[in-house]
Design a protein around this motif. Structure first.
Motif, PDB file in Angstrom:
ATOM      1  N   TYR A  24       0.818  -1.212   0.000  1.00  0.00           N
ATOM      2  CA  TYR A  24       0.000   0.000   0.000  1.00  0.00           C
ATOM      3  C   TYR A  24       0.852   1.263   0.000  1.00  0.00           C
ATOM      4  N   GLU A  25       1.986   1.246   0.681  1.00  0.00           N
ATOM      5  CA  GLU A  25       2.886   2.392   0.627  1.00  0.00           C
ATOM      6  C   GLU A  25       3.421   2.579  -0.792  1.00  0.00           C
ATOM      7  N   ALA A  26       3.704   1.479  -1.493  1.00  0.00           N
ATOM      8  CA  ALA A  26       4.240   1.547  -2.855  1.00  0.00           C
ATOM      9  C   ALA A  26       3.257   2.159  -3.844  1.00  0.00           C
ATOM     10  N   ALA A  80      -9.705   7.403  -7.692  1.00  0.00           N
ATOM     11  CA  ALA A  80      -9.595   8.446  -8.713  1.00  0.00           C
ATOM     12  C   ALA A  80      -8.204   9.064  -8.672  1.00  0.00           C
ATOM     13  N   LEU A  81      -7.585   9.150  -9.845  1.00  0.00           N
ATOM     14  CA  LEU A  81      -6.254   9.738  -9.969  1.00  0.00           C
ATOM     15  C   LEU A  81      -6.302  10.887 -10.974  1.00  0.00           C
ATOM     16  N   GLY A  82      -5.235  11.672 -11.010  1.00  0.00           N
ATOM     17  CA  GLY A  82      -5.225  12.904 -11.786  1.00  0.00           C
ATOM     18  C   GLY A  82      -4.917  12.783 -13.258  1.00  0.00           C
ATOM     19  N   VAL A  87      -2.472   6.607 -13.457  1.00  0.00           N
ATOM     20  CA  VAL A  87      -3.079   5.268 -13.411  1.00  0.00           C
ATOM     21  C   VAL A  87      -2.027   4.230 -13.779  1.00  0.00           C
ATOM     22  N   ASP A  88      -1.353   4.450 -14.911  1.00  0.00           N
ATOM     23  CA  ASP A  88      -0.331   3.499 -15.356  1.00  0.00           C
ATOM     24  C   ASP A  88       0.786   3.364 -14.328  1.00  0.00           C
ATOM     25  N   ALA A  89       1.200   4.477 -13.726  1.00  0.00           N
ATOM     26  CA  ALA A  89       2.277   4.448 -12.724  1.00  0.00           C
ATOM     27  C   ALA A  89       1.851   3.639 -11.502  1.00  0.00           C
ATOM     28  N   MET A  90       0.595   3.789 -11.061  1.00  0.00           N
ATOM     29  CA  MET A  90       0.128   3.025  -9.911  1.00  0.00           C
ATOM     30  C   MET A  90       0.098   1.535 -10.229  1.00  0.00           C
TER      31      MET A  90
END
Length: 146
Positions: A24-26, A80-82, A87-90
């Motif tokens: 979760y931290e990652a 929700a991301l910016g 999204v791809d990075a997560m």
């Protein structure tokens, strides 16, 4: 009505607390040590959204219902991301931290983009981006082909 903000605490059973905490931290959560011990960890997404990861023994102190196995799906939690890039990075960070990327087909509707990941215990998370103009109602919702 109270001035206290509405909050959500998502409680999830996990097999390995330290592994799950690192996962979760990652992907962008931060640990709140005041509510973390050897049986549970509070992982903060925002001022009003927390994920409580609980060891199986701790989970069982709240319910007699069985813990879902990795092959089942009890809920999908969307974040929700910016941007599409976020999204791809997560998703990439999740895969590198012991999760599984793209457990469902990638959804790309132009105005909305989403991918699904599994955490190490099989919980489904759906990071997504939506065009801010569509989300706010400034632009109409485009038709999506079925």
């Amino acid at each position: 009505m109270s001035d206290t903000p509405r909050m959500i605490f998502v409680n999830l059973p996990v097999a390995d607390l330290e592994k799950s905490k690192a996962f979760y931290e990652a992907i962008g959560f931060t640990n709140e040590p005041r509510f973390t011990d050897e049986t549970a960890a509070a992982m903060v997404w925002s001022e009003t959204i927390f994920v409580m990861i609980l060891t199986h023994d701790k989970w069982k102190s709240f319910t007699d219902r069985p813990i879902a196995d990795r092959g089942s799906s009890e809920v999908s939690l969307a974040l929700a991301l910016g941007s599409k890039e976020a999204v791809d990075a997560m998703v990439e960070a999740a895969a590198a931290a012991g999760g599984t990327a793209d457990v469902n087909p990638v959804q790309d509707h132009g105005f909305m983009y989403g991918r699904d990941i599994l955490d190490p215990d099989g919980h489904v998370w759906g990071p997504f981006w939506m065009d801010p103009a569509v989300a706010s109602g400034e632009a109409p919702l485009p038709e999506v082909a079925a």
